[in-house]
Design a protein around this motif. Sequence first.
Motif, PDB file in Angstrom:
ATOM      1  N   MET A  77      -5.458   9.230  -5.367  1.00  0.00           N
ATOM      2  CA  MET A  77      -4.538   8.128  -5.625  1.00  0.00           C
ATOM      3  C   MET A  77      -5.133   7.009  -6.479  1.00  0.00           C
ATOM      4  O   MET A  77      -4.368   6.244  -7.069  1.00  0.00           O
ATOM      5  CB  MET A  77      -4.056   7.540  -4.289  1.00  0.00           C
ATOM      6  CG  MET A  77      -3.313   8.544  -3.440  1.00  0.00           C
ATOM      7  SD  MET A  77      -1.883   9.279  -4.245  1.00  0.00           S
ATOM      8  CE  MET A  77      -0.766   7.918  -4.266  1.00  0.00           C
ATOM      9  N   ALA A  78      -6.445   6.872  -6.531  1.00  0.00           N
ATOM     10  CA  ALA A  78      -7.030   5.759  -7.277  1.00  0.00           C
ATOM     11  C   ALA A  78      -7.822   6.207  -8.503  1.00  0.00           C
ATOM     12  O   ALA A  78      -7.942   5.454  -9.460  1.00  0.00           O
ATOM     13  CB  ALA A  78      -7.932   4.944  -6.358  1.00  0.00           C
ATOM     14  N   VAL A  79      -8.348   7.420  -8.497  1.00  0.00           N
ATOM     15  CA  VAL A  79      -9.206   7.853  -9.599  1.00  0.00           C
ATOM     16  C   VAL A  79      -8.506   8.895 -10.468  1.00  0.00           C
ATOM     17  O   VAL A  79      -8.368   8.729 -11.676  1.00  0.00           O
ATOM     18  CB  VAL A  79     -10.545   8.417  -9.056  1.00  0.00           C
ATOM     19  CG1 VAL A  79     -11.408   8.944 -10.182  1.00  0.00           C
ATOM     20  CG2 VAL A  79     -11.288   7.357  -8.266  1.00  0.00           C
ATOM     21  N   ASP A  80      -8.065   9.974  -9.867  1.00  0.00           N
ATOM     22  CA  ASP A  80      -7.545  11.104 -10.625  1.00  0.00           C
ATOM     23  C   ASP A  80      -6.144  10.852 -11.198  1.00  0.00           C
ATOM     24  O   ASP A  80      -5.896  11.132 -12.368  1.00  0.00           O
ATOM     25  CB  ASP A  80      -7.533  12.348  -9.737  1.00  0.00           C
ATOM     26  CG  ASP A  80      -7.171  13.602 -10.498  1.00  0.00           C
ATOM     27  OD1 ASP A  80      -7.610  13.727 -11.656  1.00  0.00           O
ATOM     28  OD2 ASP A  80      -6.467  14.452  -9.924  1.00  0.00           O
ATOM     29  N   TRP A  81      -5.222  10.368 -10.385  1.00  0.00           N
ATOM     30  CA  TRP A  81      -3.846  10.209 -10.837  1.00  0.00           C
ATOM     31  C   TRP A  81      -3.262   8.918 -10.256  1.00  0.00           C
ATOM     32  O   TRP A  81      -2.402   8.947  -9.390  1.00  0.00           O
ATOM     33  CB  TRP A  81      -3.026  11.401 -10.347  1.00  0.00           C
ATOM     34  CG  TRP A  81      -1.718  11.569 -11.043  1.00  0.00           C
ATOM     35  CD1 TRP A  81      -0.585  10.829 -10.844  1.00  0.00           C
ATOM     36  CD2 TRP A  81      -1.388  12.510 -12.041  1.00  0.00           C
ATOM     37  NE1 TRP A  81       0.426  11.259 -11.627  1.00  0.00           N
ATOM     38  CE2 TRP A  81      -0.042  12.310 -12.383  1.00  0.00           C
ATOM     39  CE3 TRP A  81      -2.102  13.526 -12.685  1.00  0.00           C
ATOM     40  CZ2 TRP A  81       0.610  13.068 -13.336  1.00  0.00           C
ATOM     41  CZ3 TRP A  81      -1.450  14.283 -13.615  1.00  0.00           C
ATOM     42  CH2 TRP A  81      -0.116  14.062 -13.948  1.00  0.00           C
ATOM     43  N   PRO A  82      -3.707   7.766 -10.724  1.00  0.00           N
ATOM     44  CA  PRO A  82      -3.167   6.503 -10.179  1.00  0.00           C
ATOM     45  C   PRO A  82      -1.710   6.313 -10.593  1.00  0.00           C
ATOM     46  O   PRO A  82      -1.341   6.553 -11.737  1.00  0.00           O
ATOM     47  CB  PRO A  82      -4.073   5.437 -10.788  1.00  0.00           C
ATOM     48  CG  PRO A  82      -4.674   6.054 -11.980  1.00  0.00           C
ATOM     49  CD  PRO A  82      -4.721   7.533 -11.744  1.00  0.00           C
ATOM     50  N   MET A  83      -0.878   5.915  -9.631  1.00  0.00           N
ATOM     51  CA  MET A  83       0.545   5.681  -9.902  1.00  0.00           C
ATOM     52  C   MET A  83       0.932   4.297  -9.394  1.00  0.00           C
ATOM     53  O   MET A  83       0.470   3.871  -8.335  1.00  0.00           O
ATOM     54  CB  MET A  83       1.397   6.739  -9.192  1.00  0.00           C
ATOM     55  CG  MET A  83       1.273   8.119  -9.783  1.00  0.00           C
ATOM     56  SD  MET A  83       2.486   9.239  -9.113  1.00  0.00           S
ATOM     57  CE  MET A  83       1.673   9.795  -7.649  1.00  0.00           C
ATOM     58  N   ASN A  84       1.784   3.635 -10.123  1.00  0.00           N
ATOM     59  CA  ASN A  84       2.316   2.346  -9.707  1.00  0.00           C
ATOM     60  C   ASN A  84       3.670   2.604  -9.059  1.00  0.00           C
ATOM     61  O   ASN A  84       4.655   2.852  -9.741  1.00  0.00           O
ATOM     62  CB  ASN A  84       2.448   1.411 -10.904  1.00  0.00           C
ATOM     63  CG  ASN A  84       2.872   0.015 -10.496  1.00  0.00           C
ATOM     64  OD1 ASN A  84       3.095  -0.251  -9.323  1.00  0.00           O
ATOM     65  ND2 ASN A  84       2.995  -0.860 -11.474  1.00  0.00           N
ATOM     66  N   ILE A  85       3.710   2.528  -7.738  1.00  0.00           N
ATOM     67  CA  ILE A  85       4.942   2.793  -7.002  1.00  0.00           C
ATOM     68  C   ILE A  85       5.395   1.472  -6.379  1.00  0.00           C
ATOM     69  O   ILE A  85       4.856   1.040  -5.361  1.00  0.00           O
ATOM     70  CB  ILE A  85       4.736   3.850  -5.909  1.00  0.00           C
ATOM     71  CG1 ILE A  85       4.217   5.139  -6.539  1.00  0.00           C
ATOM     72  CG2 ILE A  85       6.015   4.098  -5.138  1.00  0.00           C
ATOM     73  CD1 ILE A  85       3.795   6.180  -5.569  1.00  0.00           C
ATOM     74  N   GLY A  86       6.357   0.819  -7.003  1.00  0.00           N
ATOM     75  CA  GLY A  86       6.915  -0.427  -6.477  1.00  0.00           C
ATOM     76  C   GLY A  86       5.922  -1.563  -6.418  1.00  0.00           C
ATOM     77  O   GLY A  86       6.054  -2.449  -5.580  1.00  0.00           O
ATOM     78  N   GLY A  87       4.896  -1.539  -7.223  1.00  0.00           N
ATOM     79  CA  GLY A  87       3.908  -2.613  -7.247  1.00  0.00           C
ATOM     80  C   GLY A  87       2.894  -2.555  -6.124  1.00  0.00           C
ATOM     81  O   GLY A  87       2.117  -3.487  -5.924  1.00  0.00           O
ATOM     82  N   LYS A  88       2.871  -1.457  -5.349  1.00  0.00           N
ATOM     83  CA  LYS A  88       1.912  -1.321  -4.249  1.00  0.00           C
ATOM     84  C   LYS A  88       0.543  -0.952  -4.818  1.00  0.00           C
ATOM     85  O   LYS A  88       0.439  -0.349  -5.884  1.00  0.00           O
ATOM     86  CB  LYS A  88       2.359  -0.232  -3.278  1.00  0.00           C
ATOM     87  CG  LYS A  88       3.619  -0.568  -2.534  1.00  0.00           C
ATOM     88  CD  LYS A  88       3.981   0.560  -1.591  1.00  0.00           C
ATOM     89  CE  LYS A  88       5.277   0.255  -0.878  1.00  0.00           C
ATOM     90  NZ  LYS A  88       5.704   1.379  -0.056  1.00  0.00           N
ATOM     91  N   PRO A  89      -0.516  -1.291  -4.108  1.00  0.00           N
ATOM     92  CA  PRO A  89      -1.850  -0.896  -4.580  1.00  0.00           C
ATOM     93  C   PRO A  89      -2.013   0.624  -4.543  1.00  0.00           C
ATOM     94  O   PRO A  89      -1.346   1.324  -3.778  1.00  0.00           O
ATOM     95  CB  PRO A  89      -2.802  -1.585  -3.610  1.00  0.00           C
ATOM     96  CG  PRO A  89      -1.998  -1.898  -2.413  1.00  0.00           C
ATOM     97  CD  PRO A  89      -0.574  -2.057  -2.871  1.00  0.00           C
ATOM     98  N   ASN A  90      -2.912   1.125  -5.368  1.00  0.00           N
ATOM     99  CA  ASN A  90      -3.139   2.574  -5.437  1.00  0.00           C
ATOM    100  C   ASN A  90      -3.708   3.136  -4.140  1.00  0.00           C
ATOM    101  O   ASN A  90      -3.446   4.281  -3.781  1.00  0.00           O
ATOM    102  CB  ASN A  90      -4.080   2.918  -6.592  1.00  0.00           C
ATOM    103  CG  ASN A  90      -3.424   2.690  -7.931  1.00  0.00           C
ATOM    104  OD1 ASN A  90      -2.207   2.734  -8.038  1.00  0.00           O
ATOM    105  ND2 ASN A  90      -4.239   2.445  -8.938  1.00  0.00           N
TER     106      ASN A  90
END
Length: 178
Positions: A77-90
């Motif tokens: 979730m933080a290194v390989d494929w980070p996504m911004n979902i509703g402004g939540k932290p990775n």
Amino acid sequence: MSDIKYILGLFEDPDEMLHGIDKLQENNIGIYDVYTPMPIHGIENKLGVKRSRLDIVAFICGITGTFTGFGMIYYMMAVDWPMNIGGKPNFAIPDFIPITFELTVLFCAFGMVSAFFFRTHLFPGRAPRVMELRASADRFVIAIDAKKGFDSQKIDELLKEAGAIEIKHNDRKYVSYE
């Protein structure tokens, strides 16, 4: 020196077997092992069996599962494929507690089963090692290692005094099923 490896005292009653253990220990005769068809409370303390370290294995396996879960989630979730979902932290820790818990339980369960098989030598496909076949049915058995230099006549007398119904002198360690 004889070819006898083990002297087995067979008892019908668990109380008589416990009395036999006391008699042998009073005469400083070391007991190799005791085989019973049912659990007997307190026999471990009487024989001097050390406390199991299985709880330590469970803790280490559980911690390994926890760190694996958090490491896997952080990497995904933080290194390989980070996504911004509703402004939540990775890496939102509360969202990943169920996955971490499940990996902790999984690692602990597999670790305990593996430790059990390793410690007892009961790997799948291996024939069980049995010293006396009736020990799993209706007899209580005390096994004494005859190679330790004890007088077999004295051991036989002590076992008979304690109430042994049968005394066997085995020339091999385990009985085969054949």
